[in-house]
Design a protein around this motif. Structure first.
Motif, PDB file in Angstrom:
ATOM      1  N   MET A   1       4.583   1.817   1.738  1.00  0.00           N
ATOM      2  CA  MET A   1       5.781   2.290   1.025  1.00  0.00           C
ATOM      3  C   MET A   1       6.389   3.503   1.725  1.00  0.00           C
ATOM      4  O   MET A   1       7.601   3.648   1.802  1.00  0.00           O
ATOM      5  CB  MET A   1       5.430   2.630  -0.433  1.00  0.00           C
ATOM      6  N   GLN A   2       5.526   4.356   2.269  1.00  0.00           N
ATOM      7  CA  GLN A   2       6.036   5.536   2.988  1.00  0.00           C
ATOM      8  C   GLN A   2       6.701   5.136   4.304  1.00  0.00           C
ATOM      9  O   GLN A   2       7.665   5.741   4.737  1.00  0.00           O
ATOM     10  CB  GLN A   2       4.891   6.500   3.273  1.00  0.00           C
TER      11      GLN A   2
ATOM     12  N   SER B   1       0.852  -1.208   0.000  1.00  0.00           N
ATOM     13  CA  SER B   1       0.000   0.000   0.000  1.00  0.00           C
ATOM     14  C   SER B   1       0.885   1.255   0.000  1.00  0.00           C
ATOM     15  O   SER B   1       2.065   1.207   0.362  1.00  0.00           O
ATOM     16  CB  SER B   1      -0.919   0.015   1.217  1.00  0.00           C
ATOM     17  N   ASN B   2       0.279   2.357  -0.368  1.00  0.00           N
ATOM     18  CA  ASN B   2       0.982   3.631  -0.383  1.00  0.00           C
ATOM     19  C   ASN B   2       1.562   3.942   1.001  1.00  0.00           C
ATOM     20  O   ASN B   2       2.711   4.339   1.153  1.00  0.00           O
ATOM     21  CB  ASN B   2      -0.029   4.704  -0.832  1.00  0.00           C
TER      22      ASN B   2
END
Ligand code: AP5
Length: 218
Positions: free
Chosen positions: A47-48, A43-44
């Motif tokens: 990744m962050q 998921s975004n």
């Protein structure tokens, strides 16, 4: 009622939280598990978070708070006891958690501070293995799987967490002392802080935790 497990890396918070969940109608919210799951599904948010976790740094508050809010919005909240494992990690997260609790007319009733010296924690983390499917944890000396390197439940190969190497463990400990440790005073003032000697056996620590929780469950 809701409970927070506080303590440095490797002290046994996740192990005890999992045991509570198996025995009582308790839901665990582990921000570490939620973040690892987000990374796994790509998921975004995952990744962050990845870079921070690999370096042993705290993931930014707004990312973590989003995950916690999502869990608290589940229908189970209010019906079951929630144990927060590894959250909050700093004063700002604790303030935000208090605000969320006030909004849903609930509160934290007990904070348990797990204590143990650093060298033994490093031994625990160096020997830790995790099931990549259910996130259940084992230890190659203290809490062995029934069959060589296989999860007892999922029957898949256990893995070592990428942040469980000595350099990153020490960095995670430094972050704990700097950012998380001040929470002891925050909760001590509220008179909801208790301490557990985490250097004892898994079963003995569990018995101590049960003794702290049972009076609140009546
Ligand atoms: P997180 O996953 O929360 O890691 P942690 O806090 O460093 O804690 P650990 O999971 O390493 O230790 P534990 O105390 O749960 O020990 P365990 O029970 O497994 O966080 C990882 C990262 O995510 C952070 O560094 C950060 O980047 C990020 N993050 C997470 N939450 C965040 C937040 N709120 N804000 C910002 N960033 C966040 O036990 C360890 C081993 O010892 C196991 O092998 C176990 O079998 C064994 N063991 C346990 N108890 C005993 C015992 N009594 N005797 C012998 N062996 C034992």
């Amino acid at each position: 009622m809701h409970i927070i497990f506080l303590g440095p890396p490797g002290v046994g918070k996740g192990t005890q939280a999992n045991m509570l969940v198996e025995k009582y109608p308790i839901v665990k919210i582990s921000t570490g598990d939620l973040l690892r799951e987000s990374i796994k599904i790509g998921s975004n948010l995952g990744m962050q978070a990845k870079g921070f976790m690999e370096k042993g740094e705290l993931v930014p508050d707004q990312l973590v708070l989003g995950l916690v809010l999502e869990k608290i919005s589940s229908p189970e909240f209010g019906k079951k006891i929630f144990v927060f494992d590894g959250f909050p990690r700093n004063i700002q997260q604790a303030i935000e958690l208090d605000k969320i609790m006030a909004k849903v007319q609930s509160k934290i009733n007990l904070v348990i501070d797990f204590t143990m010296d650093e060298e033994e924690r490093i031994l625990r983390l160096s020997g830790r293995r995790m099931c990549p499917k259910c996130q259940r944890t084992y230890h190659m000396t203290y809490a062995k799987p029934k069959h060589d390197n296989l999860c007892d439940v999922c029957d898949v190969n256990l893995v070592q967490r990428s942040d469980d190497n000595e350099e990153i463990i020490r960095q995670r400990s430094t972050v704990y002392w700097e950012h998380t440790r001040p929470l002891l005073e925050y909760y001590n003032v509220k008179k909801i802080l208790k301490s557990a000697d985490a250097s004892r056996s898994i079963e003995n620590v569990f018995s101590d935790i049960e003794n702290m929780i049972k009076p609140l469950m009546k």
